[in-house]
Design an enzyme around this catalytic site. Structure first.
Site, mmCIF file in Angstrom:
data_model
loop_
_atom_site.group_PDB
_atom_site.id
_atom_site.type_symbol
_atom_site.label_atom_id
_atom_site.label_comp_id
_atom_site.label_asym_id
_atom_site.label_seq_id
_atom_site.Cartn_x
_atom_site.Cartn_y
_atom_site.Cartn_z
ATOM 1 N N HIS A 176 0.073 7.690 -13.318
ATOM 2 C CA HIS A 176 0.943 7.788 -14.504
ATOM 3 C C HIS A 176 0.039 8.028 -15.711
ATOM 4 O O HIS A 176 -1.100 7.538 -15.742
ATOM 5 C CB HIS A 176 1.723 6.483 -14.742
ATOM 6 C CG HIS A 176 2.791 6.213 -13.736
ATOM 7 N ND1 HIS A 176 3.057 4.945 -13.254
ATOM 8 C CD2 HIS A 176 3.680 7.036 -13.131
ATOM 9 C CE1 HIS A 176 4.058 5.005 -12.393
ATOM 10 N NE2 HIS A 176 4.455 6.259 -12.305
ATOM 11 N N GLU A 215 9.428 9.427 -13.964
ATOM 12 C CA GLU A 215 8.813 8.102 -13.814
ATOM 13 C C GLU A 215 8.982 7.243 -15.068
ATOM 14 O O GLU A 215 8.322 6.223 -15.237
ATOM 15 C CB GLU A 215 7.331 8.258 -13.462
ATOM 16 C CG GLU A 215 7.081 9.043 -12.180
ATOM 17 C CD GLU A 215 7.137 8.197 -10.907
ATOM 18 O OE1 GLU A 215 6.651 7.067 -10.921
ATOM 19 O OE2 GLU A 215 7.675 8.689 -9.890
ATOM 20 N N ASN A 240 8.310 1.905 -15.935
ATOM 21 C CA ASN A 240 8.947 2.921 -15.096
ATOM 22 C C ASN A 240 10.449 2.719 -14.959
ATOM 23 O O ASN A 240 11.097 3.366 -14.142
ATOM 24 C CB ASN A 240 8.333 2.919 -13.691
ATOM 25 C CG ASN A 240 6.830 3.026 -13.716
ATOM 26 O OD1 ASN A 240 6.144 2.114 -13.291
ATOM 27 N ND2 ASN A 240 6.313 4.111 -14.237
ATOM 28 N N ASP A 289 0.110 6.572 -18.447
ATOM 29 C CA ASP A 289 -0.255 5.332 -19.153
ATOM 30 C C ASP A 289 -1.486 4.658 -18.556
ATOM 31 O O ASP A 289 -1.906 3.595 -19.016
ATOM 32 C CB ASP A 289 0.936 4.369 -19.278
ATOM 33 C CG ASP A 289 1.397 3.760 -17.967
ATOM 34 O OD1 ASP A 289 0.776 4.007 -16.912
ATOM 35 O OD2 ASP A 289 2.404 3.014 -17.991
ATOM 36 N N CYS A 335 2.154 -1.399 -17.900
ATOM 37 C CA CYS A 335 3.122 -1.084 -16.836
ATOM 38 C C CYS A 335 4.243 -2.105 -16.805
ATOM 39 O O CYS A 335 5.355 -1.813 -16.394
ATOM 40 C CB CYS A 335 2.452 -1.131 -15.463
ATOM 41 S SG CYS A 335 1.057 -0.046 -15.271
ATOM 42 N N GLY A 369 0.824 -1.223 0.000
ATOM 43 C CA GLY A 369 0.000 0.000 0.000
ATOM 44 C C GLY A 369 0.851 1.263 0.000
ATOM 45 O O GLY A 369 0.504 2.271 0.605
ATOM 46 N N LEU A 370 1.957 1.188 -0.713
ATOM 47 C CA LEU A 370 2.956 2.261 -0.603
ATOM 48 C C LEU A 370 2.775 3.400 -1.593
ATOM 49 O O LEU A 370 3.405 4.447 -1.442
ATOM 50 C CB LEU A 370 4.357 1.653 -0.822
ATOM 51 C CG LEU A 370 4.740 0.510 0.125
ATOM 52 C CD1 LEU A 370 6.068 -0.097 -0.296
ATOM 53 C CD2 LEU A 370 4.820 1.025 1.564
ATOM 54 N N ASN A 408 -2.371 5.792 -6.180
ATOM 55 C CA ASN A 408 -2.583 4.535 -6.912
ATOM 56 C C ASN A 408 -3.671 3.780 -6.138
ATOM 57 O O ASN A 408 -3.414 3.199 -5.079
ATOM 58 C CB ASN A 408 -1.247 3.791 -6.961
ATOM 59 C CG ASN A 408 -1.347 2.381 -7.530
ATOM 60 O OD1 ASN A 408 -2.412 1.789 -7.555
ATOM 61 N ND2 ASN A 408 -0.219 1.848 -7.955
ATOM 62 N N ALA A 459 -5.487 1.079 -6.558
ATOM 63 C CA ALA A 459 -5.420 -0.373 -6.359
ATOM 64 C C ALA A 459 -4.420 -0.707 -5.253
ATOM 65 O O ALA A 459 -4.676 -1.571 -4.404
ATOM 66 C CB ALA A 459 -5.020 -1.067 -7.659
#
Ligand code: SUG
Length: 449
Positions: free
Chosen positions: A246, A173, A110, A248, A372, A20-21, A25, A27
């Protein structure tokens, strides 16, 4: 010049977990602390690589990084044996250990930004490893990535692997914020560098904009792109705040095709007009396949990862004239309006003719879709044959990697397991074996001590 696009996918690492960092984001946040299955994750990634090879494409792989990354923990002041370092870091701060343990190098979009030789004024392929400075857990990737890319793109006559963008405040990134348009892969193209902010201006908004315009500009000029060969564009704040951390997540290009969401960019109309004109000046018509906000909301785009599909040019039909395929996650099939959009694209008689839906759920739970997981590198035949190491895959290498994964990767991991010294030993063993298959040499710190 004839050239192919090679997809360098990241092999999922033995410590793939849900920390969960990643801020912004959705998800990653939603799955924080849940159990992961590194074995399944790696096999899902390898199945994607095999599928692309079966479509006749050239496929390559980049290795996982050492995680937990003991050298980073030592820099933070933890000492003693490696087991001591893990134990002390865990008792001081499980979150710190988690940051040193993400398998996030798997998302190789990335890893770097890449300029093909056809675009560069000096006629070389340019690669700048991303500094990923917006997040601690990702910023520790740059050094190993640089070593890996230098091992593969070692021939300095043909390739230039630069240092990551300096100054952490200039967050970069990599290719996740970079699109390229060309009549065919080997022709001169126009490169679009997408940023979310200026590093010199105070940020506003719910989530961080990770890419600084200053970083994009440094990469473009370092890659010897002249003014006519690149453009800068800004991600919309609306998209970032909806979870498009991002670009993308809301836009993807391939040769003369641009698939994007209506709300992906600030000043969208001007951008698209200029892009179309630049493509015309290079002698081709750009097909803009834009999904309107009332067809697919940003929330549906982010949830399904429709725009995080890969668009690939199928070799049997020849580049440029059509015959592209979409590589999509199952989540698109399960999101009715995203699936309907894909069906409309297929029925429109445009360049995209096929759609392939894949199971990448282990990666998707951390916010990483098909696009990704891969770094695109356009290479001429001559450049392809000059690659160092053995990163280009064939069936035997995929089978060897699957075997390594089955023997060494666990099928269940929770964040607390990261303090287990035997997990570190297992991971290093797997990394040594992977390095042998890919003939990489000592790219990991533990192999160099
Ligand atoms: O940087 N997730 C990655 C996902 C990167 C996806 N890449 C592209 N869109 N190109 C990120 O947000 C989550 C790791 C964790 O929470 O443990 C993470 O870093």
């Amino acid at each position: 010049m004839s050239a192919v696009e090679v997809n360098f996918d990241g092999l999922v690492g033995p410590t793939h977990n849900y920390g969960g960092l990643a801020r912004g984001n959705l998800a990653s946040a939603a799955n924080a602390g849940g159990p992961s299955n590194p074995r399944e994750a790696a096999l899902q990634g390898l199945a994607k690589m095999r599928r692309l090879m079966q479509l006749g494409l050239t496929q390559a792989v980049l290795p996982p990084h050492e995680r937990p990354h003991v050298p980073s923990l030592r820099k933070m002041g933890f000492g003693g044996s490696d087991a001591d370092v893990l134990r002390m870091a865990h008792s001081a701060s499980p979150l710190l250990l988690s940051n040193a343990s993400s398998a996030s190098a798997m998302w190789t979009a990335n890893a770097a930004t890449v300029t093909p030789s056809a675009d560069a004024s000096d006629g070389r392929v340019h690669l700048t490893p991303a500094n990923l400075s917006s997040h601690l857990h990702r910023s520790i990737e740059a050094q190993t990535t640089t070593r890996v890319l230098k091992a593969i793109f070692a021939d300095e006559k043909r390739f230039a692997v630069h240092e990551p963008v300096p100054f952490a405040v200039f967050g970069d990134e990599g290719a996740a914020n970079h699109c390229r348009f060309a009549k065919i892969h080997g022709a001169r193209g126009i490169e679009l560098f997408v940023h979310g902010r200026s590093a010199l201006v105070k940020e506003t908004g719910a989530f961080p904009a990770r890419q600084a315009v200053e970083a994009s500009h440094i990469v473009a000029t370092t890659h010897t792109l002249g003014w006519g060969s690149f453009m800068l564009a800004q991600q919309s704040r609306k998209a970032i705040d909806a979870g498009a951390f991002h670009n993308d997540v809301v836009a993807v290009s391939n040769e003369n095709v641009f698939l994007c969401h209506e709300d992906a960019f600030e000043n969208r109309a001007v951008l698209l007009e200029q892009l179309v004109a630049r493509c015309e000046a290079l002698g081709f018509r750009l097909h803009v396949l834009e999904a309107k906000a009332d067809e697919i909301s940003l929330d549906e785009a982010v949830k399904s990862y429709l725009f995080n599909s890969q668009i690939v040019t199928l070799p049997h039909s020849g580049s440029g004239g059509g015959g592209m395929a979409l590589i999509l996650p199952h989540e698109v099939e399960e999101t009715p309006r995203a699936k309907a959009y894909v069906d409309r694209v297929l029925a429109s008689n445009g360049p995209i003719r096929e759609a392939h839906y894949l199971d990448l759920r282990q990666s998707m739970r951390n916010g990483g879709g098909p696009a990704c997981l891969r770094l695109r590198v356009v290479l001429t035949d001559d450049e392809l044959s000059a690659l160092g190491a053995g990163a280009i895959l064939d069936e035997a290498k995929i089978a060897a990697l699957e075997d390594i994964v089955r023997r060494n990767y666990r099928d269940r991991l929770i964040v607390a397991d990261l303090a287990d010294p035997s997990l570190l030993d297992e991971s290093r063993k797997a990394l040594d074996e992977i390095g042998q298959v890919l003939k990489l040499g000592p790219v990991h710190d533990f192999q160099r001590d």
